[in-house]
Design a protein around this motif. Structure first.
Motif, PDB file in Angstrom:
ATOM      1  N   MET A  27       5.429  -1.716  13.934  1.00  0.00           N
ATOM      2  CA  MET A  27       5.494  -2.906  13.080  1.00  0.00           C
ATOM      3  C   MET A  27       5.382  -2.615  11.583  1.00  0.00           C
ATOM      4  O   MET A  27       5.608  -3.500  10.760  1.00  0.00           O
ATOM      5  N   SER A  28       5.035  -1.399  11.209  1.00  0.00           N
ATOM      6  CA  SER A  28       4.730  -1.114   9.801  1.00  0.00           C
ATOM      7  C   SER A  28       5.965  -0.769   8.990  1.00  0.00           C
ATOM      8  O   SER A  28       7.011  -0.409   9.545  1.00  0.00           O
ATOM      9  N   PRO A  29       5.854  -0.846   7.657  1.00  0.00           N
ATOM     10  CA  PRO A  29       6.916  -0.313   6.801  1.00  0.00           C
ATOM     11  C   PRO A  29       6.939   1.204   6.927  1.00  0.00           C
ATOM     12  O   PRO A  29       5.959   1.825   7.371  1.00  0.00           O
ATOM     13  N   GLY A  30       8.047   1.803   6.565  1.00  0.00           N
ATOM     14  CA  GLY A  30       8.168   3.248   6.656  1.00  0.00           C
ATOM     15  C   GLY A  30       7.495   3.954   5.491  1.00  0.00           C
ATOM     16  O   GLY A  30       7.358   3.413   4.410  1.00  0.00           O
ATOM     17  N   VAL A  31       7.075   5.196   5.741  1.00  0.00           N
ATOM     18  CA  VAL A  31       6.470   6.035   4.705  1.00  0.00           C
ATOM     19  C   VAL A  31       7.318   7.299   4.601  1.00  0.00           C
ATOM     20  O   VAL A  31       7.479   8.031   5.589  1.00  0.00           O
ATOM     21  N   LEU A  32       7.875   7.570   3.423  1.00  0.00           N
ATOM     22  CA  LEU A  32       8.736   8.723   3.228  1.00  0.00           C
ATOM     23  C   LEU A  32       7.918  10.004   3.121  1.00  0.00           C
ATOM     24  O   LEU A  32       6.906  10.050   2.426  1.00  0.00           O
ATOM     25  N   VAL A  33       8.397  11.036   3.803  1.00  0.00           N
ATOM     26  CA  VAL A  33       7.721  12.341   3.792  1.00  0.00           C
ATOM     27  C   VAL A  33       8.542  13.301   2.941  1.00  0.00           C
ATOM     28  O   VAL A  33       9.781  13.316   3.006  1.00  0.00           O
TER      29      VAL A  33
ATOM     30  N   LEU B 298       0.813  -1.220   0.000  1.00  0.00           N
ATOM     31  CA  LEU B 298       0.000   0.000   0.000  1.00  0.00           C
ATOM     32  C   LEU B 298       0.848   1.271   0.000  1.00  0.00           C
ATOM     33  O   LEU B 298       0.337   2.367  -0.211  1.00  0.00           O
ATOM     34  N   VAL B 299       2.140   1.113   0.259  1.00  0.00           N
ATOM     35  CA  VAL B 299       3.049   2.264   0.232  1.00  0.00           C
ATOM     36  C   VAL B 299       3.625   2.378  -1.180  1.00  0.00           C
ATOM     37  O   VAL B 299       4.319   1.480  -1.654  1.00  0.00           O
ATOM     38  N   GLU B 300       3.314   3.473  -1.864  1.00  0.00           N
ATOM     39  CA  GLU B 300       3.766   3.646  -3.251  1.00  0.00           C
ATOM     40  C   GLU B 300       5.280   3.816  -3.310  1.00  0.00           C
ATOM     41  O   GLU B 300       5.836   4.736  -2.705  1.00  0.00           O
ATOM     42  N   LYS B 301       5.940   2.925  -4.019  1.00  0.00           N
ATOM     43  CA  LYS B 301       7.391   2.945  -4.128  1.00  0.00           C
ATOM     44  C   LYS B 301       7.874   4.233  -4.791  1.00  0.00           C
ATOM     45  O   LYS B 301       7.388   4.632  -5.846  1.00  0.00           O
TER      46      LYS B 301
END
Length: 228
Positions: free
Chosen positions: A215-221, A11-14
């Motif tokens: 526990m989640s993957p990281g999301v870049l800001v 769900l995290v856009e690469k």
């Protein structure tokens, strides 16, 4: 990689850099643990922590706290012990508490000491230092104003400090918080780190900003949207 983590990762856009509100909104969707995960901000800085004049550190009081009250221990003498007890400290003592810590007692999240007790507290460096618990005047944990120090710590005071790789990791609340509260806490931290930029730092100061839960993957800001 577990199935739940893999589903969250998809769900995290690469390659996408999110605004802070969008990143927090996405964290709300992808958090999958059964417990109330901590939200953490990670900042990669363009500094050389090996140089004393490029150490980035400071403290802030998060307006919405961390979701739990910290256990606070105070090492003081005389009337300051009574003041600490009245201010709500969970453990108070003098040299007796120093000895207790030497014996393995570490049931606290923060340690505050009065300046007159630092000679004794200094003997705890090898125990407290690696755990980030050593009182320090720069973070307000060595002070005669124990009442303010205790109240701020319990209200959500956090310390940020660049590690040896040039990275800062700081919790900013729980995933159960309203998004606006997470955003406000995170924004205050990010602004404080920006203001703490050393005058000797060269090139790009904030290289990367990332938000994630336990526990989640990281999301870049997108740092550009943060005024960096």
């Amino acid at each position: 990689m577990g199935k739940k983590y893999e589903a969250a990762f998809k769900l995290v856009e690469k390659g996408r850099l999110y605004t802070l509100p969008d990143a927090v909104g996405l964290l709300k969707k992808i958090a999958f643990a059964k417990f109330d995960e901590t939200v953490e901000v990670t900042m990669v800085l363009g500094v050389d922590p090996r140089k004393a004049d490029q150490l980035v550190r400071g403290t802030i009081v998060l307006p919405h706290g961390l979701g739990k009250s910290k256990r606070v221990a105070v090492i003081a003498a005389g009337d300051k012990q009574r003041e600490a007890q009245e201010a709500g400290a969970d453990e108070v003592g003098g040299d007796d508490l120093v000895d207790k810590i030497k014996g393995g007692y570490l049931n606290f999240d923060a340690l505050i000491a009065t300046p007159d007790m630092m000679k004794s507290v200094g003997t705890l460096g090898k125990i407290l230092g690696p755990r980030g618990l050593m009182p320090n005047p720069k973070t307000g944990t060595v002070t005669m104003d124990v009442t303010t120090a205790i109240r701020e710590t319990k209200a959500g005071k956090v310390e940020f400090r660049v590690d040896k790789t040039g990275v800062i990791h700081v919790p900013v609340g729980k995933i159960s918080f309203d998004p606006d509260k997470i955003i406000e806490n995170a924004r205050l931290l990010i602004d404080a780190v920006i203001k703490a930029k050393p005058s000797t730092a060269k090139g790009k100061y904030v290289k990367k900003v990332n938000v994630a839960t336990t526990m989640s993957p990281g999301v870049l800001v997108d740092a550009a949207t943060l005024g960096v």
